[in-house]
Enzyme design. Structure first.
Site, PDB file in Angstrom:
ATOM      1  N   GLU A   1       0.303  38.135   6.998  1.00  0.00           N
ATOM      2  CA  GLU A   1       0.160  39.572   6.784  1.00  0.00           C
ATOM      3  C   GLU A   1      -0.112  40.231   8.139  1.00  0.00           C
ATOM      4  OE1 GLU A   1      -2.473  42.717   4.113  1.00  0.00           O
ATOM      5  OE2 GLU A   1      -3.475  41.082   5.175  1.00  0.00           O
TER       6      GLU A   1
ATOM      7  N   ASP B   1      -3.712  35.972   4.770  1.00  0.00           N
ATOM      8  CA  ASP B   1      -4.294  37.315   4.769  1.00  0.00           C
ATOM      9  C   ASP B   1      -4.765  37.703   6.171  1.00  0.00           C
ATOM     10  OD1 ASP B   1      -5.431  39.560   3.081  1.00  0.00           O
ATOM     11  OD2 ASP B   1      -7.275  38.834   4.007  1.00  0.00           O
TER      12      ASP B   1
END
Length: 621
Positions: A362, A333
């Protein structure tokens, strides 16, 4: 003198000493992280964090001829970081002794466990896989007894759209066959570690303990069992890992190991999210600092990976989960919100231990140069003497085009199918375009069915593209049965419960008999497409040749020496015919093409006619 009485008295004193000794150890050591480790790791250095009241006043030693390489103490007397050398130390039980003035005050056992056979050479996800993204709280409630937990602040409340709904690990395990029947081979769950926020804790990104599965999802053992059940089905498990931040309720927030464990400013400072500044040669130092060190949101303290203790802690935590749960990959993330040098070291440390391990970051940015910079061995990164060591990135540029192009029935110079052509024309920027995660949506974006106003024809176009272009396709739970949701109404609307995951649901879309006619239409198409993809190496790692779109039609080929696939799109609202002689370079001597979805055979010697808003996938014969 009564010898027997004296003997009993001595035994009593020994028992009392042992009890007091054990109580002292328990009182002193409140946490040990990692809680255990593994023998035979490539990097033999292990940093163990001991936490307890005033523990820094003691000097640690260790048994089994293990060498202590370093002892770090901070301004907080409740922590001590001990680095040991585990090289050539077999799986065994170590004993740490904590001394005060050369007298042992208490001891702490520590296990070095045996690794699984060939653990270091584990395979990971790649372009032959299809990834299925799940928000566990919203997928299926396999164990209603754990919906609420005495130690967890937020209790189960399915009536609250943003509350805890009760989905759990058991619910995923019970529906693995459904996921496999869809053609998916890999599961990415949003974080399952404990998130003890007072509200909205279901998303899991504000973690309060990174060594513990949230009890509302199950236990650490349940998570390892999920991996084992998946491996029985030849499936892979990807953990959603968060390096950038923890949650405000993390136990270390209440008693920080050091002031520099988290990034802090004189007053609260939030990141500006302009990550272009990281690679901007004209950027101010202030802008770069606020980007990397600013907090994501007030409830998510920003971890300071420039602190070596923090960097080592996160590296070991990631490796511990790989070994413990037998993981097959990471999705990371907010990857480029953290210090770039520290993240490069983090990725390198993991791939040094597991050379085949895939990690997808990400990188939520909107042009290929910014994305390609972050993939391992990038020539763009090399301009700034940087290598991220990150094997894969998420293709947000293609995501943008999928969300718009299929809604553009009238082509212009830069609208319609030309968007895809232009997207793939920049693949030369990526070191490895096959190892990019391809997606139409995820848990943070608009639901694709809502974007298309539930137009099934457009959904089919999007899935056909994802199944046949380079990269690793990722599906988002529920879209395969027509689920939607409007992000403008809040995140909860794009994270609705999967129908059938809870007792009493009106219909059970996990079963063929339980699906509505509309759900069946979506599922059957998606399943047929991605099950075909599983066995076609041409769309896994084959080369790609595409042709400039004409009249909002787009043609490309995926091929190896042994197999050729031709993909044809008609994005018009009207029927279109394409003369095949334009594609002779790839059609070569093939005469026929069989559509993998309908079984219909097309003559490749003249022209191909396509219905409005349709695509065909032809295996050339």
């Amino acid at each position: 003198m009564n010898i027997q009485k004296t003997h009993h008295h001595s035994i009593y004193k020994i028992i009392l000493f042992v009890l007091l000794f054990s109580a002292s150890a328990k009182a002193q050591i409140q946490k040990t992280e990692p809680p255990f480790w593994y023998a035979g790791m490539n990097n033999p250095e292990l940093q163990i964090m001991f936490y307890g009241k005033n523990i820094a006043q003691y000097e640690p030693t260790v048994s089994n001829n293990v060498t202590i390489k370093d002892i770090k103490k901070t301004e907080n007397p409740n922590y001590v970081f001990v680095t040991i050398d585990t090289k050539d130390i077999p799986a065994s039980e170590l004993v740490f002794s904590f001394k005060n003035k050369n007298k042992v005050a208490f001891t702490q056992k520590y296990s070095l466990k045996k690794r699984r056979e060939n653990s270091a050479q584990r395979k990971s996800f790649d372009a032959s896989d299809v990834m299925y993204l799940i928000m566990p709280d919203r997928f299926a409630n396999g164990n209603p007894k754990n919906d609420s937990n005495a130690a967890s602040t937020e209790k189960g409340n399915r009536q609250d759209p943003s509350g805890r709904h009760g989905g759990d690990i058991e619910g995923i395990i019970k529906n693995l066959d459904y996921i496999s029947s869809l053609g998916a081979t890999t599961i990415w769950n949003t974080p399952l570690n404990e998130d003890n926020d007072k509200q909205h804790s279901y998303h899991g990104y504000a973690q309060s303990d990174v060594y513990k599965i949230d009890p509302r999802y199950g236990t650490n053992e349940d998570y390892a069992r999920l991996a084992a059940e998946m491996h029985k089905r030849d499936m892979k498990l990807v953990m959603d890992y968060v390096t950038n931040h923890w949650g405000i309720t993390h136990w270390m927030i209440k008693d920080m190991p050091t002031k520099t464990w988290f990034n802090q400013f004189e007053t609260f400072t939030q990141t500006h999210h302009r990550r272009e500044v990281i690679t901007d040669i004209h950027a101010s130092k202030l802008d770069q600092e606020v980007c990397i060190d600013g907090w994501f949101v007030p409830s998510m303290p920003d971890l300071n990976l420039k602190n070596p203790l923090v960097a080592k802690y996160l590296t070991q935590n990631a490796i511990w989960w790989i070994e413990y749960a037998d993981l097959d990959g990471f999705r990371v993330d907010t990857y480029n919100y953290s210090d770039p040098a520290a993240m490069a070291n983090w990725a390198k440390a993991i791939t040094n231990e597991y050379p085949n391990f895939n990690i997808v970051g990400e990188i939520w940015m909107h042009n290929q140069a910014n994305l390609a910079f972050w993939q391992k061995d990038s020539k763009i990164g090399a301009i700034e003497n940087y290598n991220s060591n990150l094997p894969s990135v998420m293709d947000f540029t293609l995501h943008n085009q999928i969300g718009s192009a299929f809604n553009e029935s009238e082509a212009t110079w830069d609208n319609g199918m030309i968007k895809f052509y232009n997207n793939f024309a920049l693949d030369y920027l990526y070191p490895n375009p096959d190892n990019i995660l391809v997606f139409a949506e995820n848990h943070d974006t608009n639901r694709i069915n809502d974007v298309y106003k539930y137009d099934f024809a457009k959904y089919k176009l999007a899935m056909t593209l994802m199944a046949t272009v380079r990269g690793i396709p990722q599906l988002y739970y529920g879209s395969e049965i027509g689920m939607g949701g409007d992000k403008s109404k809040g995140d909860a609307d794009i994270r609705q419960d999967f129908p059938g995951g809870w007792n009493g649901d009106k219909n059970n879309a996990f079963t063929a008999a339980g699906r509505t006619a509309e759900q069946t239409k979506y599922f059957d198409f998606t399943s047929k497409l991605f099950k075909w993809r599983k066995s076609n190496e041409a769309v896994h790692f084959g080369k790609m040749t595409h042709y400039i779109p004409e009249n909002n039609t787009y043609v490309y080929f995926r091929y190896t020496d042994a197999k050729t696939v031709m993909v044809v799109f008609n994005n018009n609202a009207k029927e279109q015919s394409l003369k095949t002689n334009r594609f002779k370079e790839n059609i070569k001597t093939f005469k026929l093409g069989k559509d993998i979805l309908t079984g219909k055979t097309f003559d490749l010697t003249s022209e191909i006619t396509l219905e409005p808003k349709s695509a065909i996938v032809l295996e050339l014969e």
